[in-house]
Write a protein that holds these residues in place. Structure first.
Motif, PDB file in Angstrom:
ATOM      1  N   LYS A  54      46.153  41.526  63.538  1.00  0.00           N
ATOM      2  CA  LYS A  54      47.013  42.583  64.088  1.00  0.00           C
ATOM      3  C   LYS A  54      47.942  42.033  65.167  1.00  0.00           C
ATOM      4  CE  LYS A  54      44.058  46.599  63.142  1.00  0.00           C
ATOM      5  NZ  LYS A  54      43.291  47.720  63.726  1.00  0.00           N
ATOM      6  N   GLN A  55      47.455  41.124  65.984  1.00  0.00           N
ATOM      7  CA  GLN A  55      48.295  40.501  67.008  1.00  0.00           C
ATOM      8  C   GLN A  55      49.434  39.699  66.377  1.00  0.00           C
ATOM      9  OE1 GLN A  55      45.579  38.133  69.305  1.00  0.00           O
ATOM     10  NE2 GLN A  55      44.498  39.910  70.158  1.00  0.00           N
ATOM     11  N   LYS A  71      52.220  49.750  62.444  1.00  0.00           N
ATOM     12  CA  LYS A  71      50.789  49.589  62.645  1.00  0.00           C
ATOM     13  C   LYS A  71      50.131  49.228  61.315  1.00  0.00           C
ATOM     14  CE  LYS A  71      51.020  50.683  66.964  1.00  0.00           C
ATOM     15  NZ  LYS A  71      50.853  49.624  67.992  1.00  0.00           N
ATOM     16  N   VAL A  72      49.443  48.095  61.302  1.00  0.00           N
ATOM     17  CA  VAL A  72      48.780  47.647  60.078  1.00  0.00           C
ATOM     18  C   VAL A  72      47.271  47.590  60.297  1.00  0.00           C
ATOM     19  CG1 VAL A  72      50.711  46.319  59.134  1.00  0.00           C
ATOM     20  CG2 VAL A  72      49.156  45.245  60.777  1.00  0.00           C
ATOM     21  N   SER A  73      46.558  47.610  59.193  1.00  0.00           N
ATOM     22  CA  SER A  73      45.103  47.580  59.300  1.00  0.00           C
ATOM     23  C   SER A  73      44.489  46.940  58.065  1.00  0.00           C
ATOM     24  CB  SER A  73      44.553  48.995  59.472  1.00  0.00           C
ATOM     25  OG  SER A  73      43.147  48.967  59.654  1.00  0.00           O
ATOM     26  N   ILE A  74      43.307  46.372  58.251  1.00  0.00           N
ATOM     27  CA  ILE A  74      42.487  45.847  57.161  1.00  0.00           C
ATOM     28  C   ILE A  74      41.114  46.494  57.270  1.00  0.00           C
ATOM     29  CG2 ILE A  74      41.404  43.814  56.127  1.00  0.00           C
ATOM     30  CD1 ILE A  74      43.605  42.125  57.391  1.00  0.00           C
ATOM     31  N   ASP A 130      50.852  51.769  58.650  1.00  0.00           N
ATOM     32  CA  ASP A 130      50.989  53.149  59.138  1.00  0.00           C
ATOM     33  C   ASP A 130      50.095  54.100  58.349  1.00  0.00           C
ATOM     34  OD1 ASP A 130      52.821  52.353  61.068  1.00  0.00           O
ATOM     35  OD2 ASP A 130      54.523  52.598  59.717  1.00  0.00           O
ATOM     36  N   SER A 131      48.861  53.641  58.072  1.00  0.00           N
ATOM     37  CA  SER A 131      47.790  54.403  57.407  1.00  0.00           C
ATOM     38  C   SER A 131      47.997  54.602  55.905  1.00  0.00           C
ATOM     39  CB  SER A 131      47.599  55.779  58.073  1.00  0.00           C
ATOM     40  OG  SER A 131      47.272  55.622  59.441  1.00  0.00           O
ATOM     41  N   TYR A 132      49.017  53.985  55.319  1.00  0.00           N
ATOM     42  CA  TYR A 132      49.270  54.092  53.882  1.00  0.00           C
ATOM     43  C   TYR A 132      49.079  52.725  53.209  1.00  0.00           C
ATOM     44  CZ  TYR A 132      51.377  58.633  54.928  1.00  0.00           C
ATOM     45  OH  TYR A 132      51.590  59.920  55.356  1.00  0.00           O
TER      46      TYR A 132
END
Length: 360
Positions: free
Chosen positions: A209-210, A221-224, A266-268
């Motif tokens: 994320k950093q 905003k990204v996520s795994i 972004d949650s998608y």
């Protein structure tokens, strides 16, 4: 760690070639098809014992020849190391380090830490879960030989269990005792693998994320998210609960070999809702996080290969990536590009010494 020289013989589109590299930045430029990516792939091959793009050994031999050879000399921990990989049609591939053969390829994994970023990485987003598992398994294995051993053993037991399930169906029989032996082995191995994956991702995801935030100025905003049924139930119970399904399918339908990673922006799902630039930034952030984790774990700076990474990125993202790789934490860097002028402008912004290879 640095690679000083590279020699290719009958490798892909190179009949014969020799390279002497700069200890910091090396730029490979030229039109498509001249061999830029092949040079990077050969360096990757020396680290992992296989091609990044084509694991079929015979298909990496120059057309019309019956063998290939790749030789690299390295500087690692103030020692010179020579690694040679050779393969002949119909024979087993050989890896030698300083003139001595390895007993198994797995002994070599992690000795020459390396991270490659390539357009082929898009498979991590577009293809099935297997490609994403290979990413995390490959990173962990470079610093944990026990993990690699357990993973290989787990896959072997899955294959044996699948054969047994097929045997049951073909012979209209069932032996619960033999199946329980395989179930117990899978439970022990799979539980260990699951725990190590969970531990690794707990450390890896914040770094990823950093890196993404640095590339994009924090505008997205990204996520795994790690997806595994073992988060809710032990593997032994999972196998028992799915026994009838497995017997019908004739293969093992649950376990850590079915785990996956969800990539979101972004949650998608980034696969459906990410632009080409966002997807490429996501992948580059993944690999830069991999670089950082490997460096921390191995106490050795990996070699970084950037294959055509500036394509499909806007100038702002390119400048952010350049700023990242200009940090002192990065060591030897290889960049391939079809546009020599673009590459030189990027390097001048880094203000570092470099060597340019124009391939034709």
């Amino acid at each position: 760690m640095e690679i000083n020289t590279l020699t290719l013989l009958h490798y892909k589109n190179f009949e014969s070639a020799d390279f002497t590299f700069h200890n910091k930045i090396n730029c490979l430029v030229g039109n498509n098809g001249v061999g830029k990516t092949t040079v990077l792939d050969a360096i990757y091959h020396l680290s992992f014992g296989k091609s990044y793009f084509n694991p079929v050994t015979s298909q990496n031999i120059t057309h019309g020849k019956d063998f290939f050879m790749i030789e690299g000399t390295y500087q690692r921990d103030q020692r010179e190391e020579k690694v040679i990989i050779s393969a002949k049609k119909g024979q087993k591939k050989m890896i030698k380090r300083n003139g001595k053969n390895y007993d198994t390829f797995s002994e070599h994994i992690g000795f020459l830490p390396l991270v490659m970023i390539s357009p082929a990485d898009r498979d991590l987003i577009t293809e099935g879960s297997d490609t994403r598992r290979k990413l995390i398994d490959g990173i962990i294995s470079q610093n944990d030989s026990q993990y690699l051993h357990e993973l290989l053993q787990y896959n072997k037991v899955v294959s044996q269990r699948n054969s047994l399930l097929k045997y049951f169906t073909a012979n209209q029989t069932f032996d619960a005792t033999t199946l329980d032996i395989y179930n117990e082995q899978l439970h022990q191995l799979g539980s260990n693998i699951f725990e190590k994956r969970t531990e690794f991702l707990t450390e890896f995801i914040p770094v990823f994320k950093q890196r993404y935030e640095a590339i994009t100025s924090g505008n997205e905003k990204v996520s795994i998210t790690y997806q595994s049924k073992l988060q809710h139930i032990g593997l032994s119970d999972l196998l028992k609960n799915n026994l009838q399904r497995d017997r019908m399918l004739q293969y093992t339908s649950v376990g850590i070999h079915k785990d996956d990673l969800d990539f979101t922006i972004d949650s998608y799902p980034i696969k459906k809702f990410g632009s080409q630039g966002q997807q490429k930034s996501f992948l580059i952030a993944l690999k830069l996080a991999q670089f950082e984790i490997l460096k921390q774990q191995n106490k050795v700076t990996p070699i970084l290969l950037l294959d055509d990474i500036f394509d499909k990125l806007d100038e702002q993202r390119v400048s952010h990536i350049v700023a990242l790789v200009n940090e002192q934490k990065f060591g030897q860097l290889f960049i391939s590009d079809t546009h020599a002028k673009r590459t030189e402008e990027v390097i001048k912004n880094i203000s570092a010494s470099y060597k340019l290879f124009e391939l034709s």
